[in-house]
Design a protein around this motif. Structure first.
Motif, short mmCIF file in Angstrom:
data_model
loop_
_atom_site.label_atom_id
_atom_site.label_comp_id
_atom_site.label_asym_id
_atom_site.label_seq_id
_atom_site.Cartn_x
_atom_site.Cartn_y
_atom_site.Cartn_z
N MET A 173 0.82 -1.20 0.00
CA MET A 173 0.00 0.00 0.00
C MET A 173 0.86 1.27 0.00
SD MET A 173 -3.52 0.59 2.13
CE MET A 173 -3.73 -1.03 2.79
N LEU A 174 2.08 1.16 0.52
CA LEU A 174 2.97 2.31 0.55
C LEU A 174 3.23 2.83 -0.86
CD1 LEU A 174 4.71 4.14 2.33
CD2 LEU A 174 6.57 2.51 2.04
N SER A 175 3.32 1.93 -1.84
CA SER A 175 3.57 2.35 -3.22
C SER A 175 2.41 3.16 -3.80
CB SER A 175 3.84 1.13 -4.09
OG SER A 175 2.73 0.25 -4.06
N GLU A 176 1.22 3.04 -3.23
CA GLU A 176 0.05 3.79 -3.69
C GLU A 176 0.12 5.27 -3.33
OE1 GLU A 176 -3.86 2.33 -2.63
OE2 GLU A 176 -3.01 0.36 -2.26
N LEU A 177 0.90 5.60 -2.32
CA LEU A 177 0.84 6.94 -1.74
C LEU A 177 1.13 8.08 -2.70
CD1 LEU A 177 2.30 6.67 1.86
CD2 LEU A 177 -0.04 7.08 1.15
N SER A 178 2.08 7.90 -3.61
CA SER A 178 2.46 9.04 -4.45
C SER A 178 1.32 9.51 -5.36
CB SER A 178 3.71 8.72 -5.27
OG SER A 178 3.44 7.69 -6.19
N GLN A 179 0.47 8.58 -5.79
CA GLN A 179 -0.60 8.93 -6.72
C GLN A 179 -1.98 9.02 -6.06
OE1 GLN A 179 0.10 9.74 -9.91
NE2 GLN A 179 2.25 9.41 -9.39
N ALA A 180 -2.11 8.47 -4.89
CA ALA A 180 -3.43 8.37 -4.24
C ALA A 180 -3.82 9.65 -3.52
CB ALA A 180 -3.40 7.21 -3.25
N ALA A 181 -5.11 9.75 -3.23
CA ALA A 181 -5.60 10.84 -2.39
C ALA A 181 -5.08 10.61 -0.98
CB ALA A 181 -7.13 10.85 -2.40
N LYS A 182 -4.47 11.66 -0.42
CA LYS A 182 -3.84 11.52 0.89
C LYS A 182 -3.78 12.85 1.58
CE LYS A 182 0.58 12.05 -1.36
NZ LYS A 182 0.05 12.05 -2.69
N VAL A 183 -3.50 12.80 2.87
CA VAL A 183 -3.17 13.99 3.64
C VAL A 183 -1.86 13.70 4.36
CG1 VAL A 183 -5.52 14.86 3.90
CG2 VAL A 183 -4.60 13.30 5.61
N VAL A 184 -1.08 14.76 4.56
CA VAL A 184 0.22 14.64 5.20
C VAL A 184 0.20 15.49 6.47
CG1 VAL A 184 2.70 15.04 4.95
CG2 VAL A 184 1.35 14.31 2.97
N GLY A 185 0.68 14.90 7.55
CA GLY A 185 0.78 15.64 8.79
C GLY A 185 -0.19 15.15 9.84
N VAL A 186 0.13 15.49 11.08
CA VAL A 186 -0.63 14.99 12.22
C VAL A 186 -2.05 15.56 12.26
CG1 VAL A 186 -0.74 14.92 14.74
CG2 VAL A 186 1.44 14.55 13.58
N LYS A 187 -2.19 16.87 12.18
CA LYS A 187 -3.52 17.48 12.32
C LYS A 187 -4.46 17.05 11.20
CE LYS A 187 -2.13 21.46 15.02
NZ LYS A 187 -2.06 22.91 15.11
N GLN A 188 -3.96 17.06 9.96
CA GLN A 188 -4.81 16.67 8.83
C GLN A 188 -5.18 15.20 8.93
OE1 GLN A 188 -1.90 18.28 8.72
NE2 GLN A 188 -1.92 19.91 7.21
N SER A 189 -4.23 14.38 9.40
CA SER A 189 -4.50 12.95 9.55
C SER A 189 -5.53 12.70 10.65
CB SER A 189 -3.20 12.20 9.85
OG SER A 189 -2.35 12.21 8.73
N GLN A 190 -5.40 13.40 11.78
CA GLN A 190 -6.38 13.24 12.85
C GLN A 190 -7.77 13.57 12.36
OE1 GLN A 190 -4.44 15.80 15.74
NE2 GLN A 190 -3.94 14.04 17.02
N LYS A 191 -7.91 14.63 11.60
CA LYS A 191 -9.22 15.04 11.08
C LYS A 191 -9.78 13.97 10.14
CE LYS A 191 -11.53 18.91 8.72
NZ LYS A 191 -12.75 18.19 8.63
N ALA A 192 -8.94 13.46 9.24
CA ALA A 192 -9.39 12.43 8.30
C ALA A 192 -9.81 11.16 9.02
CB ALA A 192 -8.28 12.13 7.29
N ILE A 193 -9.06 10.77 10.05
CA ILE A 193 -9.41 9.56 10.81
C ILE A 193 -10.73 9.77 11.54
CG2 ILE A 193 -8.71 8.05 12.70
CD1 ILE A 193 -5.73 8.86 11.91
N ARG A 194 -10.87 10.89 12.22
CA ARG A 194 -12.12 11.17 12.96
C ARG A 194 -13.33 11.23 12.04
NH1 ARG A 194 -9.10 15.41 15.87
NH2 ARG A 194 -8.34 14.44 17.76
N ASP A 195 -13.12 11.78 10.82
CA ASP A 195 -14.23 11.94 9.86
C ASP A 195 -14.54 10.66 9.09
OD1 ASP A 195 -14.35 14.57 10.68
OD2 ASP A 195 -13.42 15.40 8.86
N GLY A 196 -13.81 9.58 9.36
CA GLY A 196 -14.05 8.32 8.67
C GLY A 196 -13.53 8.28 7.25
#
Length: 83
Positions: free
Chosen positions: A1-24
């Protein structure tokens, strides 16, 4: 799955990740083993609570490279595709 990261929809960083996790919106979370534990501990706990798969990557540099950014990253979150 790591290889998917460059092209996939993603967020980088703690705050953005916390928001994405909380929002499902998080499909999977990647954390760098060499990041400060005080920074990534809340992410680990939130992933456990929200049942989001978490993978550990050896270095912030490696994680940043996989995400296609020019700097290291402590946390990168792969988002569900918007179908």
């Amino acid at each position: 799955m790591l290889s998917e990261l460059s092209q996939a929809a993603k967020v980088v960083g703690v705050k953005q990740s916390q928001k994405a996790i909380r929002d499902g919106k998080a499909k999977a979370v990647f954390v760098a083993d060499d990041a400060e534990q005080r920074v990534i501990r809340p992410i680990r706990e939130l992933c456990d609570e929200m049942h989001v798969p978490l993978s550990e990557i050896p270095t912030m540099t490696e994680l940043g490279d996989a995400a296609g950014i020019d700097v290291g990253a402590a946390v990168v979150t792969l988002l569900h595709s918007a179908n």
